[in-house]
Design a protein around this motif. Structure first.
Motif, PDB file in Angstrom:
ATOM      1  N   GLY A  73      17.064  58.458  12.390  1.00 12.09           N
ATOM      2  CA  GLY A  73      16.936  59.875  12.672  1.00 12.09           C
ATOM      3  C   GLY A  73      15.711  60.392  11.944  1.00 12.09           C
ATOM      4  O   GLY A  73      14.630  59.825  12.050  1.00 12.09           O
ATOM      5  N   THR A  74      15.881  61.446  11.145  1.00  9.61           N
ATOM      6  CA  THR A  74      14.763  61.975  10.357  1.00  9.61           C
ATOM      7  C   THR A  74      14.216  60.891   9.431  1.00  9.61           C
ATOM      8  O   THR A  74      13.007  60.712   9.287  1.00  9.61           O
ATOM      9  N   SER A  75      15.119  60.169   8.770  1.00 11.70           N
ATOM     10  CA  SER A  75      14.766  58.969   8.022  1.00 11.70           C
ATOM     11  C   SER A  75      15.422  57.794   8.734  1.00 11.70           C
ATOM     12  O   SER A  75      16.160  57.970   9.695  1.00 11.70           O
ATOM     13  N   VAL A  76      15.157  56.595   8.275  1.00 12.11           N
ATOM     14  CA  VAL A  76      15.766  55.424   8.899  1.00 12.11           C
ATOM     15  C   VAL A  76      16.169  54.448   7.809  1.00 12.11           C
ATOM     16  O   VAL A  76      15.433  54.227   6.845  1.00 12.11           O
ATOM     17  N   PHE A  77      17.383  53.913   7.928  1.00 13.94           N
ATOM     18  CA  PHE A  77      17.765  52.841   7.015  1.00 13.94           C
ATOM     19  C   PHE A  77      18.566  51.792   7.768  1.00 13.94           C
ATOM     20  O   PHE A  77      19.270  52.083   8.731  1.00 13.94           O
ATOM     21  N   ALA A  78      18.408  50.560   7.331  1.00 10.51           N
ATOM     22  CA  ALA A  78      19.123  49.434   7.926  1.00 10.51           C
ATOM     23  C   ALA A  78      19.931  48.735   6.849  1.00 10.51           C
ATOM     24  O   ALA A  78      19.481  48.592   5.712  1.00 10.51           O
ATOM     25  N   MET A  79      21.140  48.331   7.226  1.00 12.98           N
ATOM     26  CA  MET A  79      22.041  47.630   6.318  1.00 12.98           C
ATOM     27  C   MET A  79      22.352  46.264   6.913  1.00 12.98           C
ATOM     28  O   MET A  79      22.740  46.160   8.074  1.00 12.98           O
ATOM     29  N   VAL A  80      22.205  45.209   6.118  1.00 11.16           N
ATOM     30  CA  VAL A  80      22.527  43.860   6.564  1.00 11.16           C
ATOM     31  C   VAL A  80      23.540  43.271   5.590  1.00 11.16           C
ATOM     32  O   VAL A  80      23.269  43.190   4.381  1.00 11.16           O
ATOM     33  N   VAL A  81      24.716  42.911   6.083  1.00 10.36           N
ATOM     34  CA  VAL A  81      25.755  42.338   5.230  1.00 10.36           C
ATOM     35  C   VAL A  81      25.372  40.895   4.904  1.00 10.36           C
ATOM     36  O   VAL A  81      25.175  40.075   5.808  1.00 10.36           O
ATOM     37  N   LEU A  82      25.260  40.585   3.615  1.00  7.35           N
ATOM     38  CA  LEU A  82      24.733  39.299   3.160  1.00  7.35           C
ATOM     39  C   LEU A  82      25.832  38.264   2.951  1.00  7.35           C
ATOM     40  O   LEU A  82      26.964  38.601   2.600  1.00  7.35           O
ATOM     41  N   GLU A  83      25.459  36.998   3.125  1.00 11.58           N
ATOM     42  CA  GLU A  83      26.371  35.897   2.827  1.00 11.58           C
ATOM     43  C   GLU A  83      26.197  35.400   1.401  1.00 11.58           C
ATOM     44  O   GLU A  83      27.092  34.775   0.840  1.00 11.58           O
ATOM     45  N   LYS A  84      25.037  35.656   0.817  1.00 17.28           N
ATOM     46  CA  LYS A  84      24.756  35.249  -0.555  1.00 17.28           C
ATOM     47  C   LYS A  84      23.705  36.174  -1.138  1.00 17.28           C
ATOM     48  O   LYS A  84      23.043  36.927  -0.415  1.00 17.28           O
ATOM     49  N   GLU A  85      23.532  36.112  -2.452  1.00 16.29           N
ATOM     50  CA  GLU A  85      22.544  36.950  -3.112  1.00 16.29           C
ATOM     51  C   GLU A  85      21.136  36.513  -2.730  1.00 16.29           C
ATOM     52  O   GLU A  85      20.885  35.352  -2.399  1.00 16.29           O
ATOM     53  N   LEU A 136      20.086  46.735  -3.083  1.00 13.62           N
ATOM     54  CA  LEU A 136      21.309  45.948  -2.979  1.00 13.62           C
ATOM     55  C   LEU A 136      22.498  46.861  -3.206  1.00 13.62           C
ATOM     56  O   LEU A 136      22.722  47.359  -4.306  1.00 13.62           O
ATOM     57  N   VAL A 137      23.252  47.113  -2.155  1.00 17.78           N
ATOM     58  CA  VAL A 137      24.427  47.974  -2.212  1.00 17.78           C
ATOM     59  C   VAL A 137      25.618  47.190  -1.665  1.00 17.78           C
ATOM     60  O   VAL A 137      25.600  45.963  -1.657  1.00 17.78           O
ATOM     61  N   THR A 138      26.676  47.868  -1.231  1.00 19.87           N
ATOM     62  CA  THR A 138      27.837  47.139  -0.724  1.00 19.87           C
ATOM     63  C   THR A 138      28.448  47.848   0.484  1.00 19.87           C
ATOM     64  O   THR A 138      28.186  49.020   0.741  1.00 19.87           O
ATOM     65  N   THR A 139      29.297  47.112   1.187  1.00 17.94           N
ATOM     66  CA  THR A 139      30.150  47.713   2.203  1.00 17.94           C
ATOM     67  C   THR A 139      31.243  48.510   1.494  1.00 17.94           C
ATOM     68  O   THR A 139      31.427  48.378   0.278  1.00 17.94           O
ATOM     69  N   PRO A 140      32.030  49.325   2.223  1.00 15.37           N
ATOM     70  CA  PRO A 140      33.145  50.028   1.580  1.00 15.37           C
ATOM     71  C   PRO A 140      34.198  49.105   0.976  1.00 15.37           C
ATOM     72  O   PRO A 140      35.019  49.541   0.169  1.00 15.37           O
ATOM     73  N   SER A 141      34.150  47.815   1.353  1.00 18.01           N
ATOM     74  CA  SER A 141      35.074  46.836   0.776  1.00 18.01           C
ATOM     75  C   SER A 141      34.458  46.059  -0.373  1.00 18.01           C
ATOM     76  O   SER A 141      35.117  45.237  -1.001  1.00 18.01           O
ATOM     77  N   GLY A 142      33.172  46.295  -0.643  1.00 15.23           N
ATOM     78  CA  GLY A 142      32.528  45.652  -1.787  1.00 15.23           C
ATOM     79  C   GLY A 142      31.703  44.433  -1.462  1.00 15.23           C
ATOM     80  O   GLY A 142      31.206  43.767  -2.371  1.00 15.23           O
ATOM     81  N   GLU A 143      31.509  44.094  -0.168  1.00 13.29           N
ATOM     82  CA  GLU A 143      30.675  42.951   0.182  1.00 13.29           C
ATOM     83  C   GLU A 143      29.204  43.314  -0.013  1.00 13.29           C
ATOM     84  O   GLU A 143      28.791  44.442   0.276  1.00 13.29           O
ATOM     85  N   PRO A 144      28.383  42.367  -0.500  1.00  6.80           N
ATOM     86  CA  PRO A 144      26.976  42.687  -0.772  1.00  6.80           C
ATOM     87  C   PRO A 144      26.201  42.994   0.499  1.00  6.80           C
ATOM     88  O   PRO A 144      26.384  42.360   1.543  1.00  6.80           O
ATOM     89  N   VAL A 145      25.307  43.964   0.389  1.00 10.80           N
ATOM     90  CA  VAL A 145      24.518  44.430   1.524  1.00 10.80           C
ATOM     91  C   VAL A 145      23.068  44.612   1.077  1.00 10.80           C
ATOM     92  O   VAL A 145      22.803  45.148   0.002  1.00 10.80           O
ATOM     93  N   GLY A 146      22.146  44.135   1.893  1.00 11.73           N
ATOM     94  CA  GLY A 146      20.736  44.419   1.682  1.00 11.73           C
ATOM     95  C   GLY A 146      20.356  45.646   2.495  1.00 11.73           C
ATOM     96  O   GLY A 146      20.607  45.696   3.702  1.00 11.73           O
ATOM     97  N   MET A 147      19.769  46.642   1.860  1.00  8.12           N
ATOM     98  CA  MET A 147      19.467  47.909   2.515  1.00  8.12           C
ATOM     99  C   MET A 147      17.964  48.179   2.463  1.00  8.12           C
ATOM    100  O   MET A 147      17.344  48.069   1.406  1.00  8.12           O
ATOM    101  N   ILE A 148      17.407  48.494   3.613  1.00  8.24           N
ATOM    102  CA  ILE A 148      16.017  48.933   3.695  1.00  8.24           C
ATOM    103  C   ILE A 148      16.033  50.414   4.051  1.00  8.24           C
ATOM    104  O   ILE A 148      16.563  50.805   5.094  1.00  8.24           O
ATOM    105  N   HIS A 149      15.486  51.237   3.192  1.00  9.66           N
ATOM    106  CA  HIS A 149      15.496  52.684   3.402  1.00  9.66           C
ATOM    107  C   HIS A 149      14.063  53.189   3.498  1.00  9.66           C
ATOM    108  O   HIS A 149      13.248  52.934   2.614  1.00  9.66           O
ATOM    109  N   CYS A 150      13.766  53.904   4.586  1.00 13.91           N
ATOM    110  CA  CYS A 150      12.432  54.463   4.793  1.00 13.91           C
ATOM    111  C   CYS A 150      12.547  55.972   4.982  1.00 13.91           C
ATOM    112  O   CYS A 150      13.451  56.449   5.670  1.00 13.91           O
ATOM    113  N   ASN A 151      11.626  56.701   4.410  1.00 14.48           N
ATOM    114  CA  ASN A 151      11.707  58.159   4.419  1.00 14.48           C
ATOM    115  C   ASN A 151      11.365  58.782   5.767  1.00 14.48           C
ATOM    116  O   ASN A 151      11.764  59.906   6.051  1.00 14.48           O
TER     117      ASN A 151
END
Length: 533
Positions: A281-293, A303-318
């Motif tokens: 939208g105004t900004s853009v971000f992508a989340m990819v659920v990771l299998e390993k660090e 590096l953030v997580t899903t609502p269940s705590g699984e590791p996620v790589g996040m790319i955030h652009c303004n």
């Protein structure tokens, strides 16, 4: 459920409410037992720049959510002729990150500092080095450490530090808790222990020990909860804060408050490994659920997580669609000057569809959509630019295509780190947001950027308010050992596989040619920032 059934359902107090505080809109969604929205409400709001800080006041927050809730109640009355007096569950979500610090009397110590502020570069850099873990400027811990380094008087008085979602949840329930996804934008979390990283907590406490504060970090942070855990109930005070008319009764159960990233994953059913979602939208971000660090620290990857705590790589652009909006508005002005009554929805549809008729590499055109700074490419300020050579094929179709490519360019640069350098496996990407509103177009362009199939669900337009409503439903409906991804697959989305578009080889090659040109042309953008001040 028909109208009569829905009315009875609402009057029996079984409806579930989700509220999300977005950057420009607060939205409420009421859902039924089949997880289908039955009513909604919204309130537009804007952050303000005060003393160099992007903020919303407490009055903005509470008057806004009350108007949003009232709008939802009006929708219920118009559709079903009844009032909302009881709810079975509620979920609160909001834009992640930022800084809300309170004293022992629950008074806000300094104005809310939102994710939009880029004032913590030094603090974030020092913490990244200390933890050997990327700490973005938006994160709460970066804001706290900046306040410490600056010697701000309020720091010693901090009794509680949280996000916007955590604050609203606390007022409504009295519980100082946070969902793990939102927590991962406050401070790094450990996906194994489902809590803040204890080693990093200890490192931070050691670094600030010379200040002799009355608190340690773990004392002031909200308790971390994962999806499905009980997070309190609506109090009498909370009911009055949400609905000043007094119609709403206390007692509704709450899920953990979550950030907009987590609700986006939930609303697009992309919480399982090898899946991802992109919100554009105004900004853009992508989340990819990771299998390993990841193998190393990247400043571009949060590096953030899903609502269940699984590791996620996040790319955030303004920056994403603001430049597109500006061009479409200019075309509207031109058509109005010509004496035509220009319909905005038709203008956007025409513009987006023209992009698919453009050449795969945009005919040699180059564009930067930087309305604001962009950390992925190292800019503190932005200047939107359209550039071309005399040999470029400057047609309307190529122009539309380069605007859409530009909207995803920095996202692609960030995602390439995970997909190419780190070999992260991504089998499908789910898209939502205004960029994907025109059928096929956004999916084709996104597929060209990342060379992965892109899916849009029929429900994706419901957004984060629907996502947090689903997390609230999960609290009261989940069975023992039923994971969130199982719950979403089996009870919410079922056979709704959405519409998937496979990437086309010529599009992928064309986008890659554009990105090569884009990277080489970064000096153009730097010159613009320096010369147009």
């Amino acid at each position: 459920m028909d109208t009569v059934e829905t009315k009875n359902f609402i009057e029996s107090g079984q409806a579930i409410l989700g509220i999300e505080f977005g950057s420009t809109r607060i939205k409420a969604v009421l859902i039924n037992r089949n997880h289908i929205p039955i009513a909604s409400g919204a309130h537009d709001w804007e952050n303000r720049l005060e003393n160099g800080i992007w903020t919303y006041t407490l009055d903005d927050i509470w008057s806004g959510v009350q108007k949003c809730y009232a709008d939802m109640c009006d929708d219920v009355y118009k559709k079903y002729g009844t009032k909302v007096e009881n709810l079975s569950a509620i979920g609160i979500s909001a834009m992640m990150h930022g800084y809300m610090a309170f004293d022992k009397n629950d008074e806000l110590l300094v104005p809310f500092r939102t994710w939009r502020n880029t004032i913590t570069a030094d603090a974030a850099s020092r913490l990244t080095e200390l933890f050997n873990f990327n700490i973005p400027q938006r994160w709460s811990i970066a804001h706290l450490y900046r306040a410490i380094l600056n010697g701000e008087e309020h720091v010693n008085s901090i009794n509680y530090l949280t996000t916007l979602a955590g604050y609203v949840h606390f007022v409504l329930t009295g519980e100082r808790v946070i969902g793990i996804g939102d927590a991962s934008g406050i401070f790094p979390v450990n996906s194994e222990t489902k809590d803040y990283n204890s080693d990093m907590i200890n490192s931070f406490d050691k670094v600030i020990s010379e200040y002799n504060f009355s608190w340690k970090l773990s004392d002031i942070l909200p308790k971390v909860l994962v999806a499905g855990e009980e997070a309190g109930v609506l109090t009498e005070k909370g009911a009055g804060m949400l609905d000043p008319t007094g119609a709403l009764k206390p007692g509704a159960r709450f899920c953990p408050p979550e950030g907009d990233a987590g609700t986006g994953m939930t609303a697009t059913n992309s919480v399982a490994k090898r899946t991802g979602n992109v919100s554009a939208g105004t900004s853009v971000f992508a989340m990819v659920v990771l299998e390993k660090e990841l193998s190393k620290v990247y400043s571009e990857v949060d590096l953030v997580t899903t609502p269940s705590g699984e590791p996620v790589g996040m790319i955030h652009c303004n920056n994403c669609t603001s430049d597109i909006n500006a061009w479409v508005n200019m075309f509207k002005e031109f058509l109005t000057a010509m004496g035509f009554n220009a319909d905005m929805s038709m203008l956007y549809k025409t513009f987006f569809e023209a992009a698919l008729k453009g050449e795969p590499d945009c005919g040699g055109l180059l564009a930067y959509n930087y309305f604001s700074g962009e950390h992925i490419t190292g800019f503190e300020e932005g200047r939107p630019i359209l550039a071309r050579t005399p040999e470029s094929k400057f047609s309307f179709n190529n122009f539309a295509r380069v605007c859409l490519y530009s909207a995803l360019a920095t996202l692609k640069i960030g995602l390439d780190i995970m997909l190419n350098r780190e070999g992260v496996k991504l089998e499908k990407m789910l898209g939502h947001g205004g960029f994907f509103k025109t059928p096929e177009v956004g999916q084709r362009i996104m597929g060209a950027a990342i060379d992965v199939p892109v899916t849009v669900m029929s429900t994706a337009g419901e957004g984060g308010a629907w996502g947090i409503a689903l997390l609230a439903a999960y609290v009261i409906e989940r069975k023992d050992n039923e994971s969130l991804d199982m719950y979403l697959d089996e009870k919410v989305f079922g056979t709704d596989a959405g519409t998937t578009i496979e990437p086309r080889e010529e599009d992928v090659l064309g986008f890659n040619k554009f990105i090569d040109r884009y990277k080489k042309g970064i000096s153009i953008e730097k010159t613009a920032v320096e010369s147009l001040n």
